[in-house]
Write an enzyme that holds these catalytic residues in place. Structure first.
Site, PDB file in Angstrom:
ATOM      1  CE  LYS A  82      -4.420   1.272   0.579  1.00  0.00           C
ATOM      2  NZ  LYS A  82      -5.651   0.654   0.053  1.00  0.00           N
ATOM      3  CB  VAL A 183     -27.711   2.779  -3.398  1.00  0.00           C
ATOM      4  CG1 VAL A 183     -28.367   1.580  -2.760  1.00  0.00           C
ATOM      5  CG2 VAL A 183     -28.414   4.066  -2.949  1.00  0.00           C
ATOM      6  CG  HIS A 185     -19.154   4.020  -8.117  1.00  0.00           C
ATOM      7  ND1 HIS A 185     -18.629   5.052  -7.370  1.00  0.00           N
ATOM      8  CD2 HIS A 185     -19.272   4.477  -9.379  1.00  0.00           C
ATOM      9  CE1 HIS A 185     -18.424   6.091  -8.161  1.00  0.00           C
ATOM     10  NE2 HIS A 185     -18.812   5.772  -9.383  1.00  0.00           N
ATOM     11  CB  VAL A 186     -20.232  -1.502  -4.720  1.00  0.00           C
ATOM     12  CG1 VAL A 186     -20.515  -2.979  -4.481  1.00  0.00           C
ATOM     13  CG2 VAL A 186     -18.774  -1.302  -5.116  1.00  0.00           C
ATOM     14  N   GLY A 187     -23.133  -0.403  -4.421  1.00  0.00           N
ATOM     15  CA  GLY A 187     -24.471  -0.627  -3.872  1.00  0.00           C
ATOM     16  C   GLY A 187     -25.575  -0.580  -4.923  1.00  0.00           C
TER      17      GLY A 187
HETATM   18  P1  NAD Z   1     -19.222   5.085  -3.447  1.00  0.00           P
HETATM   19  O1  NAD Z   1     -18.599   6.278  -2.837  1.00  0.00           O
HETATM   20  O2  NAD Z   1     -19.532   5.075  -4.893  1.00  0.00           O
HETATM   21  O3  NAD Z   1     -20.594   4.742  -2.691  1.00  0.00           O
HETATM   22  C1  NAD Z   1     -20.768   4.904  -1.320  1.00  0.00           C
HETATM   23  C2  NAD Z   1     -22.193   5.387  -1.084  1.00  0.00           C
HETATM   24  O4  NAD Z   1     -22.425   5.445   0.311  1.00  0.00           O
HETATM   25  C3  NAD Z   1     -22.471   6.772  -1.669  1.00  0.00           C
HETATM   26  O5  NAD Z   1     -23.661   6.764  -2.399  1.00  0.00           O
HETATM   27  C4  NAD Z   1     -22.568   7.649  -0.420  1.00  0.00           C
HETATM   28  O6  NAD Z   1     -23.453   8.741  -0.588  1.00  0.00           O
HETATM   29  C5  NAD Z   1     -23.093   6.660   0.595  1.00  0.00           C
HETATM   30  N1  NAD Z   1     -22.891   7.045   1.997  1.00  0.00           N
HETATM   31  C6  NAD Z   1     -21.888   7.788   2.537  1.00  0.00           C
HETATM   32  N2  NAD Z   1     -22.082   7.944   3.851  1.00  0.00           N
HETATM   33  C7  NAD Z   1     -23.210   7.288   4.165  1.00  0.00           C
HETATM   34  C8  NAD Z   1     -23.939   7.086   5.364  1.00  0.00           C
HETATM   35  N3  NAD Z   1     -23.532   7.597   6.523  1.00  0.00           N
HETATM   36  N4  NAD Z   1     -25.069   6.345   5.323  1.00  0.00           N
HETATM   37  C9  NAD Z   1     -25.493   5.823   4.155  1.00  0.00           C
HETATM   38  N5  NAD Z   1     -24.854   5.991   2.980  1.00  0.00           N
HETATM   39  C10 NAD Z   1     -23.734   6.720   2.990  1.00  0.00           C
HETATM   40  O7  NAD Z   1     -18.251   3.860  -3.054  1.00  0.00           O
HETATM   41  P2  NAD Z   1     -18.262   2.394  -3.697  1.00  0.00           P
HETATM   42  O8  NAD Z   1     -17.171   2.329  -4.707  1.00  0.00           O
HETATM   43  O9  NAD Z   1     -19.624   1.999  -4.053  1.00  0.00           O
HETATM   44  O10 NAD Z   1     -17.754   1.540  -2.453  1.00  0.00           O
HETATM   45  C11 NAD Z   1     -18.619   1.264  -1.354  1.00  0.00           C
HETATM   46  C12 NAD Z   1     -17.853   0.512  -0.278  1.00  0.00           C
HETATM   47  O11 NAD Z   1     -17.315  -0.695  -0.833  1.00  0.00           O
HETATM   48  C13 NAD Z   1     -16.635   1.251   0.297  1.00  0.00           C
HETATM   49  O12 NAD Z   1     -16.489   0.889   1.652  1.00  0.00           O
HETATM   50  C14 NAD Z   1     -15.494   0.708  -0.507  1.00  0.00           C
HETATM   51  O13 NAD Z   1     -14.261   0.795   0.208  1.00  0.00           O
HETATM   52  C15 NAD Z   1     -15.908  -0.728  -0.671  1.00  0.00           C
HETATM   53  N6  NAD Z   1     -15.305  -1.396  -1.839  1.00  0.00           N
HETATM   54  C16 NAD Z   1     -15.511  -0.923  -3.089  1.00  0.00           C
HETATM   55  C17 NAD Z   1     -14.962  -1.569  -4.176  1.00  0.00           C
HETATM   56  C18 NAD Z   1     -15.222  -1.091  -5.577  1.00  0.00           C
HETATM   57  O14 NAD Z   1     -14.962  -1.846  -6.511  1.00  0.00           O
HETATM   58  N7  NAD Z   1     -15.735   0.113  -5.780  1.00  0.00           N
HETATM   59  C19 NAD Z   1     -14.178  -2.709  -3.993  1.00  0.00           C
HETATM   60  C20 NAD Z   1     -13.975  -3.184  -2.692  1.00  0.00           C
HETATM   61  C21 NAD Z   1     -14.547  -2.512  -1.628  1.00  0.00           C
END
Ligand code: NAD
Length: 364
Positions: A82, A183, A185-187
């Site tokens: 990292k 909800v 990117h992933v959600g």
């Molecule tokens: P993202 O930033 O696109 O989505 C996160 C969402 O959570 C956003 O819509 C944001 O508004 C919301 N959010 C923030 N604070 C909040 C709260 N207090 N209550 C409810 N919702 C809230 O991120 P992502 O890429 O979708 O990643 C989501 C999680 O998955 C992160 O923890 C990330 O580290 C993990 N992750 C992502 C990937 C990936 O491929 N993108 C891979 C491994 C792990």
């Protein structure tokens, strides 16, 4: 007197820790290489306004060890590392800063590959790529793996199906309610997949536009951010923040399983023990969200074979990851141990086996 590097519990047998300073651009970076037993260390570059260098060091050490485990459970031929850049990602970025960072990576000779993380973007990584090959997660070009989120979501979705089969004895999500926190990117991808598989969804987010878009597509019920812990659901899928499994939320959750994408869901490891005691199935975060790093790893594979992005290679690794997840759940029952500990044991055994093999090849 402050604690020295070697005394830090996070140092934990790191192979190398490298600090870089570039006067011209103001770059201050630390690269931590935890293990290269399974291959070059791979892990993201975080840019954060750390109050002290000691704080940055602690963060990079902890995160690089985590990457060794994540890459090993995903069965990738990569070790764990990292990097952190100390600074404000809104005001202190410049193309030159990432060129300087890239040149330092060249000095490490491929021991470590960087990628996007909190505070850095795909564009920053593309900037570094102009001077170094030791970065992954590009947007353009034949090797580029692009946005990892759909692959991450697919892995988390399949894990939900595994949970449905094991806990509820069914082959799809019909009649099951999943509470999704975040909800983004992933959600959002996850919500669509679960909806298509018959799940009822309860969602929350702090971003109204994201909520409305997902609700329109899936008919999900929307609740306030803090209410997500109290809803009547079968599965809780954290897809926003870390540490949402903590002493405050534990008593509120009514679910039978936790199965989401967020990193570092357990506030402390003993929360994992507590979930196990309460009979809540915890799908270890760094196992089931490994789709993202698998997608990134495909780029190294493409580079090594001189080929292009290969979706079937990604699919092969993702299926293998799901087998590992099933193995974790089976062993958790058989050995009467929490899932997070089984996951760590599998990662440690794979890293050790690779180290032993290397040592045997060197006849030492
Ligand atoms: P993202 O930033 O696109 O989505 C996160 C969402 O959570 C956003 O819509 C944001 O508004 C919301 N959010 C923030 N604070 C909040 C709260 N207090 N209550 C409810 N919702 C809230 O991120 P992502 O890429 O979708 O990643 C989501 C999680 O998955 C992160 O923890 C990330 O580290 C993990 N992750 C992502 C990937 C990936 O491929 N993108 C891979 C491994 C792990």
């Amino acid at each position: 007197m402050g604690m020295t590097l070697f005394d830090s519990p996070s140092f934990s047998n790191h192979e190398g820790v490298h600090a870089f300073y570039d006067e011209k651009t103001g770059l201050k970076a630390i690269v931590a290489v935890h293990s290269t037993a399974r291959g070059p260390a791979v892990g993201g570059t975080r840019m954060w306004n750390y109050a002290t260098a000691a704080e940055a060091l602690e963060d990079v050490l902890r995160l690089s060890k985590g990457m060794s485990y994540k890459n090993a459970v995903a069965d990738l031929e990569m070790g764990g590392g990292k990097s952190v850049i100390i600074g404000d990602s809104r005001t202190q970025k410049s193309p030159e800063l990432f060129h300087a960072f890239g040149r330092y990576l060249n000095g490490l000779g491929g021991h470590y590959y960087a990628a996007e993380d909190v505070g850095t973007s795909v564009e920053d990584i593309a900037e570094a790529r102009k001077v170094t090959e030791f970065v992954l997660g590009l947007k353009d070009g034949p090797e580029a793996s692009g946005d990892p989120s759909p692959v991450t979501a697919e892995g988390v979705f399949r894990s939900n199906l595994v949970v449905a089969r094991r806990l509820f004895n069914q082959n799809d999500m019909t009649g099951l309610t999943v509470a999704i926190q975040g909800v983004g990117h992933v959600g959002a991808y996850l919500a669509e997949k679960l909806h298509k598989a018959g799940a009822k969804l309860i969602i929350t987010d702090v971003n109204q536009a994201n909520l409305e878009a997902v609700a329109a597509k899936t008919g999900a019920e929307i609740v306030a951010p803090d209410a997500i812990y109290d809803v009547a659901a079968d599965i809780y899928a954290p897809c926003a923040l870390g540490a949402t499994l903590n002493p405050q939320t534990l008593d509120r959750l009514k679910v039978k399983a936790v199965c989401g994408a967020a990193n570092n869901q357990l506030a402390t490891a003993d929360i994992g023990d507590e979930l196990f005691k309460r009979g809540v199935l915890y799908a270890p975060d760094y196992v089931i969200n490994g789709g993202g790093i698998i997608n990134v790893a495909s780029e190294m594979n493409a580079r090594q074979t001189g080929g292009a992005y290969d979706a079937s290679w990604v699919e092969g690794k993702l299926s293998r990851l799901m087998e590992t997840f099933e193995e974790i759940l089976e062993r958790s029952v058989a050995e009467n141990k929490p899932t997070h500990l089984i996951a760590d044991a599998i990662a440690e055994a794979r890293i050790q086996a690779a180290a032993d093999k290397k040592a045997a090849a060197l006849k030492i």
